[in-house]
Write a protein that holds these residues in place. Structure first.
Motif, PDB file in Angstrom:
ATOM      1  N   LYS A   1      -7.088  -3.997  55.391  1.00 13.36           N
ATOM      2  CA  LYS A   1      -6.000  -3.100  55.799  1.00 13.36           C
ATOM      3  C   LYS A   1      -5.099  -2.706  54.630  1.00 13.36           C
ATOM      4  CE  LYS A   1      -4.992  -2.058  59.527  1.00 13.36           C
ATOM      5  NZ  LYS A   1      -5.307  -0.851  60.333  1.00 13.36           N
ATOM      6  N   LYS A   2      -5.321  -3.327  53.474  1.00 13.77           N
ATOM      7  CA  LYS A   2      -4.592  -2.975  52.265  1.00 13.77           C
ATOM      8  C   LYS A   2      -5.541  -2.204  51.351  1.00 13.77           C
ATOM      9  CE  LYS A   2      -1.792  -7.236  52.423  1.00 13.77           C
ATOM     10  NZ  LYS A   2      -0.479  -6.668  52.718  1.00 13.77           N
ATOM     11  N   LEU A   3      -5.159  -1.000  50.995  1.00 11.74           N
ATOM     12  CA  LEU A   3      -6.035  -0.119  50.238  1.00 11.74           C
ATOM     13  C   LEU A   3      -5.391   0.275  48.915  1.00 11.74           C
ATOM     14  CD1 LEU A   3      -7.080   2.305  53.135  1.00 11.74           C
ATOM     15  CD2 LEU A   3      -8.170   0.134  52.463  1.00 11.74           C
ATOM     16  N   ILE A   4      -6.182   0.149  47.861  1.00  9.43           N
ATOM     17  CA  ILE A   4      -5.779   0.636  46.541  1.00  9.43           C
ATOM     18  C   ILE A   4      -6.577   1.901  46.288  1.00  9.43           C
ATOM     19  CG2 ILE A   4      -5.714   0.144  44.074  1.00  9.43           C
ATOM     20  CD1 ILE A   4      -5.805  -2.896  44.934  1.00  9.43           C
ATOM     21  N   MET A   5      -5.887   3.008  46.070  1.00  6.64           N
ATOM     22  CA  MET A   5      -6.546   4.296  45.866  1.00  6.64           C
ATOM     23  C   MET A   5      -6.215   4.860  44.496  1.00  6.64           C
ATOM     24  SD  MET A   5      -6.107   6.582  49.310  1.00  6.64           S
ATOM     25  CE  MET A   5      -6.600   6.014  50.931  1.00  6.64           C
ATOM     26  N   ALA A   6      -7.208   5.506  43.900  1.00  2.97           N
ATOM     27  CA  ALA A   6      -6.982   6.323  42.716  1.00  2.97           C
ATOM     28  C   ALA A   6      -7.964   7.475  42.801  1.00  2.97           C
ATOM     29  CB  ALA A   6      -7.207   5.530  41.432  1.00  2.97           C
TER      30      ALA A   6
ATOM     31  N   ALA B   1      -4.265   7.661  55.541  1.00  2.00           N
ATOM     32  CA  ALA B   1      -4.512   6.236  55.775  1.00  2.00           C
ATOM     33  C   ALA B   1      -3.245   5.525  56.214  1.00  2.00           C
ATOM     34  CB  ALA B   1      -5.082   5.591  54.515  1.00  2.00           C
ATOM     35  N   VAL B   2      -2.111   5.882  55.613  1.00  2.00           N
ATOM     36  CA  VAL B   2      -0.829   5.308  56.038  1.00  2.00           C
ATOM     37  C   VAL B   2      -0.560   5.676  57.492  1.00  2.00           C
ATOM     38  CG1 VAL B   2       1.680   5.438  55.734  1.00  2.00           C
ATOM     39  CG2 VAL B   2       0.193   5.151  53.743  1.00  2.00           C
ATOM     40  N   GLU B   3      -0.828   6.918  57.851  1.00  3.60           N
ATOM     41  CA  GLU B   3      -0.618   7.358  59.232  1.00  3.60           C
ATOM     42  C   GLU B   3      -1.474   6.563  60.214  1.00  3.60           C
ATOM     43  OE1 GLU B   3       0.609  12.059  58.430  1.00  3.60           O
ATOM     44  OE2 GLU B   3      -1.472  11.542  58.955  1.00  3.60           O
ATOM     45  N   ASP B   4      -2.618   6.065  59.742  1.00  3.48           N
ATOM     46  CA  ASP B   4      -3.501   5.269  60.593  1.00  3.48           C
ATOM     47  C   ASP B   4      -3.205   3.775  60.515  1.00  3.48           C
ATOM     48  OD1 ASP B   4      -4.785   7.418  61.672  1.00  3.48           O
ATOM     49  OD2 ASP B   4      -6.651   7.186  60.538  1.00  3.48           O
ATOM     50  N   GLY B   5      -2.093   3.413  59.891  1.00  8.13           N
ATOM     51  CA  GLY B   5      -1.657   2.025  59.917  1.00  8.13           C
ATOM     52  C   GLY B   5      -2.077   1.168  58.739  1.00  8.13           C
TER      53      GLY B   5
ATOM     54  N   TRP C   1     -10.256  11.095  53.941  1.00  2.96           N
ATOM     55  CA  TRP C   1     -10.045  10.294  55.151  1.00  2.96           C
ATOM     56  C   TRP C   1     -10.541  11.018  56.398  1.00  2.96           C
ATOM     57  CZ3 TRP C   1      -9.014   5.322  54.871  1.00  2.96           C
ATOM     58  CH2 TRP C   1      -8.619   4.636  56.016  1.00  2.96           C
ATOM     59  N   MET C   2     -10.598  12.343  56.350  1.00  9.96           N
ATOM     60  CA  MET C   2     -11.061  13.135  57.492  1.00  9.96           C
ATOM     61  C   MET C   2     -12.586  13.236  57.543  1.00  9.96           C
ATOM     62  SD  MET C   2      -8.262  16.248  57.415  1.00  9.96           S
ATOM     63  CE  MET C   2      -9.059  17.090  58.786  1.00  9.96           C
ATOM     64  N   TYR C   3     -13.257  12.725  56.517  1.00  6.67           N
ATOM     65  CA  TYR C   3     -14.719  12.746  56.483  1.00  6.67           C
ATOM     66  C   TYR C   3     -15.215  11.404  57.020  1.00  6.67           C
ATOM     67  CZ  TYR C   3     -19.449  13.635  54.805  1.00  6.67           C
ATOM     68  OH  TYR C   3     -20.814  13.837  54.730  1.00  6.67           O
ATOM     69  N   ASP C   4     -15.897  11.431  58.154  1.00  3.37           N
ATOM     70  CA  ASP C   4     -16.220  10.205  58.875  1.00  3.37           C
ATOM     71  C   ASP C   4     -16.966   9.172  58.035  1.00  3.37           C
ATOM     72  OD1 ASP C   4     -14.957  11.071  61.157  1.00  3.37           O
ATOM     73  OD2 ASP C   4     -16.784  11.792  62.129  1.00  3.37           O
ATOM     74  N   ASP C   5     -17.897   9.618  57.206  1.00  4.00           N
ATOM     75  CA  ASP C   5     -18.673   8.657  56.415  1.00  4.00           C
ATOM     76  C   ASP C   5     -17.766   7.864  55.467  1.00  4.00           C
ATOM     77  OD1 ASP C   5     -20.884   9.598  57.707  1.00  4.00           O
ATOM     78  OD2 ASP C   5     -21.797  10.543  55.957  1.00  4.00           O
ATOM     79  N   PHE C   6     -16.779   8.524  54.890  1.00  6.97           N
ATOM     80  CA  PHE C   6     -15.857   7.826  53.998  1.00  6.97           C
ATOM     81  C   PHE C   6     -14.967   6.870  54.788  1.00  6.97           C
ATOM     82  CE2 PHE C   6     -11.687   7.519  51.907  1.00  6.97           C
ATOM     83  CZ  PHE C   6     -12.064   6.952  50.694  1.00  6.97           C
ATOM     84  N   LYS C   7     -14.368   7.379  55.848  1.00 10.49           N
ATOM     85  CA  LYS C   7     -13.488   6.520  56.647  1.00 10.49           C
ATOM     86  C   LYS C   7     -14.250   5.325  57.195  1.00 10.49           C
ATOM     87  CE  LYS C   7     -10.049   6.691  60.353  1.00 10.49           C
ATOM     88  NZ  LYS C   7      -9.349   7.561  61.329  1.00 10.49           N
ATOM     89  N   ASP C   8     -15.464   5.548  57.650  1.00  8.23           N
ATOM     90  CA  ASP C   8     -16.278   4.446  58.171  1.00  8.23           C
ATOM     91  C   ASP C   8     -16.574   3.415  57.085  1.00  8.23           C
ATOM     92  OD1 ASP C   8     -16.288   5.640  60.660  1.00  8.23           O
ATOM     93  OD2 ASP C   8     -18.321   6.448  60.485  1.00  8.23           O
TER      94      ASP C   8
ATOM     95  N   ASN D   1       6.044   9.689  52.307  1.00  7.99           N
ATOM     96  CA  ASN D   1       5.233   9.417  53.496  1.00  7.99           C
ATOM     97  C   ASN D   1       4.713   7.983  53.543  1.00  7.99           C
ATOM     98  OD1 ASN D   1       4.636  12.003  55.265  1.00  7.99           O
ATOM     99  ND2 ASN D   1       4.810  12.673  53.125  1.00  7.99           N
ATOM    100  N   GLY D   2       5.364   7.089  52.812  1.00  8.76           N
ATOM    101  CA  GLY D   2       5.063   5.668  52.956  1.00  8.76           C
ATOM    102  C   GLY D   2       4.011   5.100  52.036  1.00  8.76           C
TER     103      GLY D   2
END
Length: 199
Positions: free
Chosen positions: A105-110, A125-129, A90-97, A157-158
């Motif tokens: 706004k709903k994300l499924i991660m694995a 990502a939760v911290e960013d809403g 999430w801290m890598y701009d290309d990925f976040k972009d 952490n939600g």
């Protein structure tokens, strides 16, 4: 259930399912891990969900993303975000972009591993809403303790923790609907068939 994740409102993010990181996931059977990852990738590809793939340091021990992802979703594979070493994707701009570009706004991660590659972007990502569900059994960690600690930290952490079959059923909503029938077929082919057909 209210506030369902659906193919129309969620995006699928698969993080660092690489040939090297696959070897680090000792908390889950490798065949099960691959089957679950394939099922998630196919669910996204066959229902039209946005699919974002990312890898870390492909030229190091982590290696390339597993061939299954290229086989199932060649366009997403070609567009994968290659991180040079940033642990929290999430801290890598290309990925976040790339995630922001999905408009979801709903994300499924694995990801691999849960205790390093998944825990941080899920919490960030939760911290960013964002609403985040992590599919625990489409990832793993070097030890069971490490996996449990990652899950506990995410939950605190939600982050909502889920399993492959559970999130697929939520996305399907109705097995008799077109998308539900497609997801049911994927679930059977990738996960349930050996159980149903065993003697």
């Amino acid at each position: 259930m209210k506030n369902l994740f659906t193919p129309e409102n969620a995006a699928m993010l698969l993080i660092d399912h690489q040939v090297g990181t696959m070897k680090l996931a000792r908390s889950i059977d490798r065949a099960e891990l691959i089957a679950n990852t394939r099922a998630l990738c196919r669910t996204a590809a066959e229902t039209g969900m946005p699919l974002v793939l990312t890898s870390s340091q492909e030229t190091h021990f982590q290696g390339m993303l597993i061939d299954d992802l290229n086989e199932i979703a060649p366009e997403a594979y070609a567009a994968r975000v290659k991180r040079p070493g940033v642990v929290d994707a999430w801290m890598y701009d290309d990925f976040k972009d790339a995630v922001l570009a999905t408009g979801r706004k709903k994300l499924i991660m694995a990801g691999l591993t849960n205790d390093v590659c998944t825990v941080y972007p899920a919490i960030s990502a939760v911290e960013d809403g964002f609403e985040v569900q992590v599919v625990v059994d489409a990832g793993g960690s070097p030890t069971q303790v490490a996996d449990e600690m990652a899950c506990a930290r995410m939950s605190a952490n939600g982050v909502v923790l889920t399993s492959t079959n559970q999130i697929m059923a939520e996305l399907a909503t109705d097995w008799s609907a077109p998308a539900g029938a497609a997801i049911q077929g994927i679930m059977y082919e990738e996960i349930l068939k050996p159980l149903v057909e065993e003697d």
